[in-house]
Design a protein around this motif. Structure first.
Motif, PDB file in Angstrom:
ATOM      1  N   HIS A  21      -5.613  -2.769  -5.844  1.00  0.00           N
ATOM      2  CA  HIS A  21      -6.176  -2.472  -4.530  1.00  0.00           C
ATOM      3  C   HIS A  21      -5.147  -1.825  -3.593  1.00  0.00           C
ATOM      4  O   HIS A  21      -5.370  -0.698  -3.123  1.00  0.00           O
ATOM      5  N   PRO A  22      -4.014  -2.458  -3.298  1.00  0.00           N
ATOM      6  CA  PRO A  22      -3.051  -1.794  -2.422  1.00  0.00           C
ATOM      7  C   PRO A  22      -2.466  -0.527  -3.027  1.00  0.00           C
ATOM      8  O   PRO A  22      -2.195   0.451  -2.313  1.00  0.00           O
ATOM      9  N   GLY A  41       5.084  -0.991   5.489  1.00  0.00           N
ATOM     10  CA  GLY A  41       4.166  -0.765   6.600  1.00  0.00           C
ATOM     11  C   GLY A  41       4.692   0.257   7.585  1.00  0.00           C
ATOM     12  O   GLY A  41       3.936   1.100   8.089  1.00  0.00           O
ATOM     13  N   LEU A  42       5.999   0.214   7.863  1.00  0.00           N
ATOM     14  CA  LEU A  42       6.598   1.199   8.760  1.00  0.00           C
ATOM     15  C   LEU A  42       6.534   2.595   8.158  1.00  0.00           C
ATOM     16  O   LEU A  42       6.250   3.585   8.868  1.00  0.00           O
ATOM     17  N   LEU A  43       6.783   2.713   6.868  1.00  0.00           N
ATOM     18  CA  LEU A  43       6.711   4.018   6.201  1.00  0.00           C
ATOM     19  C   LEU A  43       5.306   4.606   6.306  1.00  0.00           C
ATOM     20  O   LEU A  43       5.135   5.800   6.601  1.00  0.00           O
ATOM     21  N   ILE A  44       4.297   3.773   6.072  1.00  0.00           N
ATOM     22  CA  ILE A  44       2.909   4.232   6.164  1.00  0.00           C
ATOM     23  C   ILE A  44       2.586   4.685   7.583  1.00  0.00           C
ATOM     24  O   ILE A  44       1.935   5.725   7.795  1.00  0.00           O
ATOM     25  N   SER A  45       3.049   3.934   8.565  1.00  0.00           N
ATOM     26  CA  SER A  45       2.761   4.263   9.968  1.00  0.00           C
ATOM     27  C   SER A  45       3.382   5.596  10.363  1.00  0.00           C
ATOM     28  O   SER A  45       2.732   6.433  10.999  1.00  0.00           O
ATOM     29  N   VAL A  46       4.648   5.804   9.989  1.00  0.00           N
ATOM     30  CA  VAL A  46       5.322   7.055  10.350  1.00  0.00           C
ATOM     31  C   VAL A  46       4.692   8.230   9.610  1.00  0.00           C
ATOM     32  O   VAL A  46       4.505   9.313  10.175  1.00  0.00           O
ATOM     33  N   PHE A  47       4.350   8.028   8.330  1.00  0.00           N
ATOM     34  CA  PHE A  47       3.660   9.072   7.571  1.00  0.00           C
ATOM     35  C   PHE A  47       2.367   9.475   8.275  1.00  0.00           C
ATOM     36  O   PHE A  47       2.092  10.669   8.470  1.00  0.00           O
ATOM     37  N   GLY A  48       1.577   8.486   8.672  1.00  0.00           N
ATOM     38  CA  GLY A  48       0.323   8.785   9.367  1.00  0.00           C
ATOM     39  C   GLY A  48       0.550   9.508  10.678  1.00  0.00           C
ATOM     40  O   GLY A  48      -0.173  10.449  11.010  1.00  0.00           O
ATOM     41  N   GLY A  49       1.573   9.092  11.432  1.00  0.00           N
ATOM     42  CA  GLY A  49       1.861   9.755  12.693  1.00  0.00           C
ATOM     43  C   GLY A  49       2.248  11.207  12.512  1.00  0.00           C
ATOM     44  O   GLY A  49       1.826  12.081  13.281  1.00  0.00           O
ATOM     45  N   LEU A  50       3.040  11.495  11.486  1.00  0.00           N
ATOM     46  CA  LEU A  50       3.442  12.882  11.228  1.00  0.00           C
ATOM     47  C   LEU A  50       2.254  13.736  10.805  1.00  0.00           C
ATOM     48  O   LEU A  50       2.115  14.890  11.236  1.00  0.00           O
ATOM     49  N   ILE A  51       1.392  13.188   9.956  1.00  0.00           N
ATOM     50  CA  ILE A  51       0.208  13.939   9.524  1.00  0.00           C
ATOM     51  C   ILE A  51      -0.677  14.261  10.732  1.00  0.00           C
ATOM     52  O   ILE A  51      -1.163  15.396  10.884  1.00  0.00           O
ATOM     53  N   ILE A  62      -1.857  -5.625   4.204  1.00  0.00           N
ATOM     54  CA  ILE A  62      -0.596  -6.078   3.626  1.00  0.00           C
ATOM     55  C   ILE A  62      -0.044  -7.283   4.392  1.00  0.00           C
ATOM     56  O   ILE A  62       0.575  -8.172   3.797  1.00  0.00           O
ATOM     57  N   THR A  63      -0.304  -7.327   5.700  1.00  0.00           N
ATOM     58  CA  THR A  63       0.110  -8.510   6.468  1.00  0.00           C
ATOM     59  C   THR A  63      -0.672  -9.738   6.030  1.00  0.00           C
ATOM     60  O   THR A  63      -0.116 -10.829   5.849  1.00  0.00           O
ATOM     61  N   GLU A  64      -1.974  -9.561   5.847  1.00  0.00           N
ATOM     62  CA  GLU A  64      -2.822 -10.659   5.384  1.00  0.00           C
ATOM     63  C   GLU A  64      -2.382 -11.163   4.012  1.00  0.00           C
ATOM     64  O   GLU A  64      -2.333 -12.380   3.760  1.00  0.00           O
ATOM     65  N   LYS A  65      -2.030 -10.244   3.115  1.00  0.00           N
ATOM     66  CA  LYS A  65      -1.585 -10.620   1.779  1.00  0.00           C
ATOM     67  C   LYS A  65      -0.286 -11.418   1.839  1.00  0.00           C
ATOM     68  O   LYS A  65      -0.107 -12.404   1.101  1.00  0.00           O
ATOM     69  N   LEU A  66       0.628 -11.006   2.706  1.00  0.00           N
ATOM     70  CA  LEU A  66       1.895 -11.726   2.826  1.00  0.00           C
ATOM     71  C   LEU A  66       1.689 -13.128   3.409  1.00  0.00           C
ATOM     72  O   LEU A  66       2.317 -14.095   2.966  1.00  0.00           O
ATOM     73  N   ILE A  67       0.813 -13.237   4.386  1.00  0.00           N
ATOM     74  CA  ILE A  67       0.574 -14.546   5.010  1.00  0.00           C
ATOM     75  C   ILE A  67      -0.019 -15.517   3.994  1.00  0.00           C
ATOM     76  O   ILE A  67       0.401 -16.682   3.895  1.00  0.00           O
ATOM     77  N   PHE A  68      -1.007 -15.042   3.203  1.00  0.00           N
ATOM     78  CA  PHE A  68      -1.653 -15.924   2.233  1.00  0.00           C
ATOM     79  C   PHE A  68      -0.849 -16.061   0.938  1.00  0.00           C
ATOM     80  O   PHE A  68      -0.916 -17.088   0.261  1.00  0.00           O
ATOM     81  N   GLY A  69      -0.081 -15.028   0.582  1.00  0.00           N
ATOM     82  CA  GLY A  69       0.579 -15.012  -0.719  1.00  0.00           C
ATOM     83  C   GLY A  69       1.938 -15.660  -0.762  1.00  0.00           C
ATOM     84  O   GLY A  69       2.372 -16.124  -1.827  1.00  0.00           O
ATOM     85  N   LEU A  70       2.647 -15.665   0.363  1.00  0.00           N
ATOM     86  CA  LEU A  70       3.985 -16.245   0.379  1.00  0.00           C
ATOM     87  C   LEU A  70       3.900 -17.726   0.748  1.00  0.00           C
ATOM     88  O   LEU A  70       3.483 -18.063   1.859  1.00  0.00           O
ATOM     89  N   LYS A  71       4.312 -18.583  -0.152  1.00  0.00           N
ATOM     90  CA  LYS A  71       4.216 -20.027   0.062  1.00  0.00           C
ATOM     91  C   LYS A  71       5.581 -20.669   0.286  1.00  0.00           C
ATOM     92  O   LYS A  71       5.763 -21.452   1.212  1.00  0.00           O
ATOM     93  N   ASP A  72       6.546 -20.349  -0.565  1.00  0.00           N
ATOM     94  CA  ASP A  72       7.860 -20.990  -0.455  1.00  0.00           C
ATOM     95  C   ASP A  72       8.939 -19.994  -0.914  1.00  0.00           C
ATOM     96  O   ASP A  72       9.130 -19.787  -2.125  1.00  0.00           O
TER      97      ASP A  72
END
Length: 280
Positions: free
Chosen positions: A51-52, A206-216, A179-189
């Motif tokens: 999915h991701p 996430g930062l890479l995706i954001s900057v890529f989108g901003g440039l496009i 991806i934030t949701e996955k980290l919150i639920f997926g990281l336990k210890d």
């Protein structure tokens, strides 16, 4: 090749955007293969990882390229029809990858007895997929099939452009939530709040995706970087005088379908532009 205002800036931003998009793909591959369970199709966590991966490859990276493909100066000598097919083909490929990614996540949820469509991420993501499918169908029907009337093309063009940018922005927003949701639920210890290496790594993604989108979005919204139509007019109107105040060596900004009704009917320029729209 036509002259382009601030060509070096355009080229620099384009190369930066493509580099960030490629690095984002590498990062998501590293995430699912190293930090997560790898890739598989057995209803387990490895199936979810498609999915991701497919969302970032198709729905973000390929869609971003499809958005700016008309603005690549080295393609301006290609026919407009060819560029339409490339634009549509990239979008269709992105949609196919996004659809496969949805099948993966729904199959994973159903196998693991996890509820579907309860989070904001899922609401925004599915809405973006539905709107994207409509965007593709209407775009092909109106701009690729030579049966739609010019007034319809003119009326739909502003909506087509706006909705494309809106969907792209929505996809990036949904990806960041996902991806934030996955980290919150997926990281336990250790937990996400303790900033383990995986959390830091995916935050950078996430930062890479954001900057890529901003440039496009920046490249796609600069009027001076639009595909010009001067080459067509030069080849067809060699005998017509250049309007005063316009240099023959200056690239003219491309007229969209929405601007055709501002050209007086009966004028040779109008006739040629109708041919340009239909790629005859």
């Amino acid at each position: 090749m036509e002259a382009m205002e601030n060509y070096r800036l355009f080229l620099s931003l384009l190369l930066l955007a493509l580099s960030l998009g490629f690095v984002s793909v590498v990062f998501v591959l590293r995430w699912v293969l190293h930090f997560r369970e790898g890739l598989g199709w057995d209803g387990g966590a490895a199936e979810f990882n498609w999915h991701p991966l497919l969302i970032i490859i198709g729905f973000i990276f390929l869609q971003g390229i499809a958005i700016v493909v008309y603005r690549l100066p080295w393609t301006w000598k290609c026919s407009k029809l060819m560029m339409k097919f490339i634009h549509a083909g990239l979008n269709v490929l992105a949609f196919i990858l996004a659809a496969i990614s949805l099948v993966a996540v729904f199959d994973f949820h159903n196998t693991q007895n996890i509820p579907n469509m309860y989070s904001l991420h899922s609401w925004v993501g599915l809405t973006a997929v539905i709107l994207y499918s409509l965007q593709i169908v209407l775009g092909i029907a109106i701009y690729l099939l030579p049966v739609s009337p010019v007034p319809l093309r003119a009326a739909f063009m502003p909506l087509h452009v706006y909705s494309g940018l809106f969907i792209f922005t929505s996809v990036i927003a949904a990806a960041l939530m996902g991806i934030t949701e996955k980290l919150i639920f997926g990281l336990k210890d250790p937990k996400y709040k303790d900033s383990p290496p995986e959390a830091t790594f995916v935050n950078v993604l996430g930062l890479l995706i954001s900057v890529f989108g901003g440039l496009i979005l920046w490249i796609a919204t600069r009027p001076s970087w639009k595909r010009p139509n001067e080459q067509l007019l030069r080849s067809q109107l060699n005998s017509e005088p250049t309007p005063s105040g316009i240099s023959a060596n200056t690239a003219m900004p491309e007229r969209t379908d929405a601007e055709t009704d501002t050209v007086p009917k009966g004028n040779t320029l109008y006739t040629l532009y109708i041919l340009y729209i239909y790629n005859i």
